[in-house]
Design a protein around this motif. Structure first.
Motif, PDB file in Angstrom:
ATOM      1  N   PRO A  47     -30.333  40.225   1.168  1.00 21.94           N
ATOM      2  CA  PRO A  47     -29.849  41.095   1.967  1.00 21.94           C
ATOM      3  C   PRO A  47     -30.450  42.398   2.502  1.00 21.94           C
ATOM      4  CG  PRO A  47     -29.372  41.430   0.127  1.00 21.94           C
ATOM      5  CD  PRO A  47     -30.018  39.956   0.144  1.00 21.94           C
ATOM      6  N   ALA A  48     -31.176  42.734   1.440  1.00 18.50           N
ATOM      7  CA  ALA A  48     -32.350  43.577   1.975  1.00 18.50           C
ATOM      8  C   ALA A  48     -33.584  43.478   2.719  1.00 18.50           C
ATOM      9  CB  ALA A  48     -32.802  44.329   0.223  1.00 18.50           C
ATOM     10  N   ASP A  49     -33.410  42.715   3.513  1.00 15.50           N
ATOM     11  CA  ASP A  49     -34.977  41.800   4.556  1.00 15.50           C
ATOM     12  C   ASP A  49     -33.604  40.860   5.190  1.00 15.50           C
ATOM     13  OD1 ASP A  49     -36.959  41.811   5.343  1.00 15.50           O
ATOM     14  OD2 ASP A  49     -38.015  40.511   4.234  1.00 15.50           O
ATOM     15  N   PRO A  50     -33.211  41.666   6.513  1.00 11.79           N
ATOM     16  CA  PRO A  50     -32.417  40.360   7.470  1.00 11.79           C
ATOM     17  C   PRO A  50     -33.399  39.657   7.342  1.00 11.79           C
ATOM     18  CG  PRO A  50     -30.930  41.996   7.138  1.00 11.79           C
ATOM     19  CD  PRO A  50     -32.812  42.752   6.558  1.00 11.79           C
ATOM     20  N   GLY A  51     -35.028  40.132   8.426  1.00 12.27           N
ATOM     21  CA  GLY A  51     -35.598  39.664   8.973  1.00 12.27           C
ATOM     22  C   GLY A  51     -35.605  40.202  10.464  1.00 12.27           C
ATOM     23  N   SER A  52     -34.105  40.573  11.093  1.00  8.61           N
ATOM     24  CA  SER A  52     -34.617  40.728  12.836  1.00  8.61           C
ATOM     25  C   SER A  52     -32.877  40.526  12.815  1.00  8.61           C
ATOM     26  CB  SER A  52     -34.048  39.008  13.429  1.00  8.61           C
ATOM     27  OG  SER A  52     -33.287  38.736  13.363  1.00  8.61           O
ATOM     28  N   GLY A  53     -32.701  41.871  13.813  1.00 16.01           N
ATOM     29  CA  GLY A  53     -31.271  42.984  14.511  1.00 16.01           C
ATOM     30  C   GLY A  53     -30.285  41.702  14.481  1.00 16.01           C
ATOM     31  N   ALA A  54     -30.789  39.562  14.940  1.00 16.16           N
ATOM     32  CA  ALA A  54     -29.991  39.042  15.300  1.00 16.16           C
ATOM     33  C   ALA A  54     -29.412  38.987  13.943  1.00 16.16           C
ATOM     34  CB  ALA A  54     -30.221  37.800  15.669  1.00 16.16           C
ATOM     35  N   ASN A  55     -29.890  38.760  12.275  1.00 12.31           N
ATOM     36  CA  ASN A  55     -29.479  38.633  11.357  1.00 12.31           C
ATOM     37  C   ASN A  55     -28.414  40.123  10.631  1.00 12.31           C
ATOM     38  OD1 ASN A  55     -30.051  36.344  11.559  1.00 12.31           O
ATOM     39  ND2 ASN A  55     -32.365  37.168  10.142  1.00 12.31           N
ATOM     40  N   ILE A  56     -28.529  41.306  11.160  1.00 17.55           N
ATOM     41  CA  ILE A  56     -27.924  42.517  10.016  1.00 17.55           C
ATOM     42  C   ILE A  56     -26.366  42.402   9.807  1.00 17.55           C
ATOM     43  CG2 ILE A  56     -29.748  43.864  10.882  1.00 17.55           C
ATOM     44  CD1 ILE A  56     -28.006  45.185  12.597  1.00 17.55           C
ATOM     45  N   PHE A  57     -25.573  41.370  10.785  1.00 20.99           N
ATOM     46  CA  PHE A  57     -24.263  41.407  10.427  1.00 20.99           C
ATOM     47  C   PHE A  57     -23.723  39.758  10.382  1.00 20.99           C
ATOM     48  CE2 PHE A  57     -24.501  43.940  14.052  1.00 20.99           C
ATOM     49  CZ  PHE A  57     -24.175  45.544  13.506  1.00 20.99           C
ATOM     50  N   GLY A  58     -24.584  39.368   9.577  1.00 20.13           N
ATOM     51  CA  GLY A  58     -24.649  38.227   8.717  1.00 20.13           C
ATOM     52  C   GLY A  58     -24.394  38.231   7.371  1.00 20.13           C
ATOM     53  N   THR A  59     -23.575  36.719   6.838  1.00 19.89           N
ATOM     54  CA  THR A  59     -23.158  37.036   5.844  1.00 19.89           C
ATOM     55  C   THR A  59     -23.663  37.344   4.504  1.00 19.89           C
ATOM     56  OG1 THR A  59     -21.124  34.685   6.380  1.00 19.89           O
ATOM     57  CG2 THR A  59     -22.108  35.219   3.898  1.00 19.89           C
ATOM     58  N   PRO A  60     -25.131  36.747   4.610  1.00 20.39           N
ATOM     59  CA  PRO A  60     -25.926  37.816   3.344  1.00 20.39           C
ATOM     60  C   PRO A  60     -26.289  38.867   3.474  1.00 20.39           C
ATOM     61  CG  PRO A  60     -26.752  35.479   4.625  1.00 20.39           C
ATOM     62  CD  PRO A  60     -26.062  36.144   5.549  1.00 20.39           C
ATOM     63  N   VAL A  61     -25.911  39.400   4.237  1.00 24.91           N
ATOM     64  CA  VAL A  61     -26.032  40.967   3.984  1.00 24.91           C
ATOM     65  C   VAL A  61     -24.595  42.091   3.228  1.00 24.91           C
ATOM     66  CG1 VAL A  61     -25.902  43.615   5.602  1.00 24.91           C
ATOM     67  CG2 VAL A  61     -26.929  41.418   5.869  1.00 24.91           C
ATOM     68  N   TYR A  62     -23.463  41.181   3.747  1.00 26.50           N
ATOM     69  CA  TYR A  62     -22.076  41.578   3.096  1.00 26.50           C
ATOM     70  C   TYR A  62     -21.869  40.638   1.943  1.00 26.50           C
ATOM     71  CZ  TYR A  62     -20.667  43.074   8.195  1.00 26.50           C
ATOM     72  OH  TYR A  62     -20.695  42.925   9.167  1.00 26.50           O
ATOM     73  N   ALA A  63     -22.640  39.406   1.656  1.00 29.31           N
ATOM     74  CA  ALA A  63     -21.280  38.954   0.924  1.00 29.31           C
ATOM     75  C   ALA A  63     -22.315  38.775  -0.279  1.00 29.31           C
ATOM     76  CB  ALA A  63     -21.078  37.336   0.707  1.00 29.31           C
ATOM     77  N   ARG A  64     -23.489  38.653  -0.526  1.00 30.31           N
ATOM     78  CA  ARG A  64     -24.769  38.327  -0.552  1.00 30.31           C
ATOM     79  C   ARG A  64     -25.243  40.174  -1.160  1.00 30.31           C
ATOM     80  NH1 ARG A  64     -30.362  35.307  -1.344  1.00 30.31           N
ATOM     81  NH2 ARG A  64     -31.761  36.850  -3.170  1.00 30.31           N
ATOM     82  N   GLY A  65     -25.286  40.766  -0.624  1.00 32.44           N
ATOM     83  CA  GLY A  65     -24.809  42.504  -0.980  1.00 32.44           C
ATOM     84  C   GLY A  65     -23.868  43.035  -1.686  1.00 32.44           C
ATOM     85  N   ALA A  66     -23.256  43.097  -1.533  1.00 36.45           N
ATOM     86  CA  ALA A  66     -21.611  42.662  -2.776  1.00 36.45           C
ATOM     87  C   ALA A  66     -22.811  41.853  -4.103  1.00 36.45           C
ATOM     88  CB  ALA A  66     -20.619  42.318  -2.322  1.00 36.45           C
ATOM     89  N   MET A  67     -22.729  40.914  -4.052  1.00 35.92           N
ATOM     90  CA  MET A  67     -23.342  39.817  -5.309  1.00 35.92           C
ATOM     91  C   MET A  67     -23.926  40.765  -6.185  1.00 35.92           C
ATOM     92  SD  MET A  67     -23.575  36.317  -3.843  1.00 35.92           S
ATOM     93  CE  MET A  67     -23.356  35.632  -5.261  1.00 35.92           C
TER      94      MET A  67
END
Length: 471
Positions: A387-407
């Motif tokens: 979540p703290a390194d999504p890799g590209s602008g295409a990933n910034i609204f993906g599940t890892p940023v939201y759910a794994r960030g909350a985890m």
């Protein structure tokens, strides 16, 4: 929010009033986007995911936006007055603006030369600007605004609807309707004067200052005094039912709801005061003078967004979405990003706010939600990138940023205990109020408040690829 609406898919002329920029923010802006060769403002703020977003060499303290929009023809006429200060000596600087025709441009009332280069409006003032010099840029423009397509395929910016426009600018869209220093590093105060046909409403950020109608057109005025990133600005137009009131804490609420969504939205919006009161107890005092919601009927959009003070929804939201977008007023709006790479600080926090609200209001505990997510197999999209390194602008609204960030936040809570965890949340929101934050700063704050070395926890949950192992 910028993920598909959780209602359908659950995936865990007035004189400018110049806002005060906190010292820490001013220092950050002075070093962000250095001027090339000492005289030319950089064409971007240095963001690795959106290299042309924002600009270097100056800071905008205030935008005065005067707009006239006709939904029938989709024609927009605008005047933007930017009050700014040079952070380097400038013979030239850029603004972000896409697609609209410039009809006039002055710097300190003198005509300035300009040219277009992609999304960049390149301005050459008559006289060089000294480092530290205050200056005012006035741009008049017109045209048919439209959205931009983001790296993930979604639309943002000025999105036409059947009765007006849904205006949501994350991450790039502000430049579709006004010239801006369009990066979260640069935060400003705003005044909006928006004219639309009588029978339509124009809803923006901040405190509602009133309206007047003449010759079949109505002009609405709004003021956002607290600093705001350009992507959080809105000027949404449509046929709306309006509700206004003041909460017990003195917050001025303005809700604008498309009549087609009114019945479904009413029971959720009724809970807004209690949601804000609960979040204020958990996160600290509400950071703005105004609040509310814009509930549009925009089936081609597919998401809600935390537009500052007044989140915008593409349809009637459910309660979890309301909690999420309201939490962003602390995490994302008041405490803003310095890089889109750190977007988990917005989305992970707002998602965890949903978990906490459920836990404290008779729903699933945060631990149960965490366990359900952790049970997903290693090949699930949840573990696709950290979540703290999504890799590209295409990933910034993906599940890892939201759910794994909350985890990650839940793991932090488990490691430090509830009392310390809530102290960390309040300290983060309070110490960075109206300013900016980075992941590294959050990590240091968490270690300071807990007295623990949390390097392994953050490395595992924020920076590691794949499904983390648990002890």
């Amino acid at each position: 929010m910028r993920q598909q609406s959780t209602r359908r898919v659950t995936v865990l002329g007035r004189k400018a009033v110049v806002g005060v920029v906190p010292v820490a923010v001013a220092a950050l802006l002075a070093t962000a986007g250095p001027a090339s060769a000492g005289t030319t403002g950089a064409s971007g703020a240095g963001d690795p995911y959106f290299p042309f977003a924002g600009n270097g060499g100056y800071h905008v303290s205030h935008y005065g936006l005067t707009l006239d929009y006709d939904p029938a023809s989709r024609h927009l006429t605008g005047k933007a007055v930017l009050t700014a200060r040079a952070t380097a000596r400038l013979t030239r600087f850029d603004l972000d603006l896409k697609g609209l025709k410039i009809t006039g441009l002055t710097v300190d009332r003198h005509k300035a030369a300009f040219r277009r280069s992609g999304q960049e409006l390149v301005v050459t003032p008559r006289h060089a600007l000294r480092e530290g010099q205050a200056f005012r840029v006035t741009v008049t423009y017109s045209g048919t605004p439209g959205p931009v397509t983001d790296p993930d395929g979604s639309l943002d910016g000025w999105i036409p609807t059947d009765d007006g426009a849904f205006v949501a600018g994350e991450p790039q869209g502000a430049m579709t309707w006004f010239p801006a220093d369009n990066h979260p590093k640069d935060k400003s105060s705003y005044d909006f004067t928006i004219t639309v046909p009588e029978g339509r409403a124009a809803v923006a950020n901040g405190v509602y200052l009133g309206r007047r109608t003449a010759h079949g057109r109505t002009t609405y005025r709004w003021r956002q005094s607290e600093p705001m990133a350009a992507y959080l600005a809105t000027a949404t137009v449509g046929k709306f039912k309006v509700e206004q009131y003041t909460t017990r804490d003195g917050i001025k609420v303005y809700n604008a709801v498309d009549p087609r969504e009114a019945a479904a939205a009413a029971p959720v919006l009724k809970k807004l005061p209690s949601v804000l009161e609960w979040e204020s107890k958990v996160f600290g005092p509400y950071p703005f003078r105004a609040a509310g919601a814009i509930v549009d009927h925009a089936p081609n959009v597919g998401y809600a967004l935390e537009t500052q003070t007044r989140p915008i929804y593409d349809a009637a939201p459910d309660l979890s979405t309301l909690v999420h977008e309201s939490a962003h007023q602390w995490f994302g709006d008041s405490v803003s990003l310095t890089s889109w790479k750190d977007i988990w600080l917005n989305e992970g926090f707002a998602t965890y706010a949903e978990w906490l609200y459920s836990e404290q209001h008779g729903g699933d505990s945060a631990q149960k939600t965490f366990d359900g997510l952790y049970a997903r197999p290693a090949g699930d999209d949840l573990w696709a990138y950290p979540p703290a390194d999504p890799g590209s602008g295409a990933n910034i609204f993906g599940t890892p940023v939201y759910a794994r960030g909350a985890m990650a936040l839940h793991e932090l809570r488990t490691a430090v205990g509830d009392r310390t965890f809530y102290r960390i949340l309040r300290a983060w929101a309070g110490e960075h109020r109206a300013g900016h934050g980075t992941t590294a700063q959050f990590e240091r704050l968490a270690e300071r408040e807990s007295g623990k070395n949390l390097d392994k926890l953050f490395k595992t949950w924020l920076y590691s690829t794949g499904k983390p192992n648990r002890p």
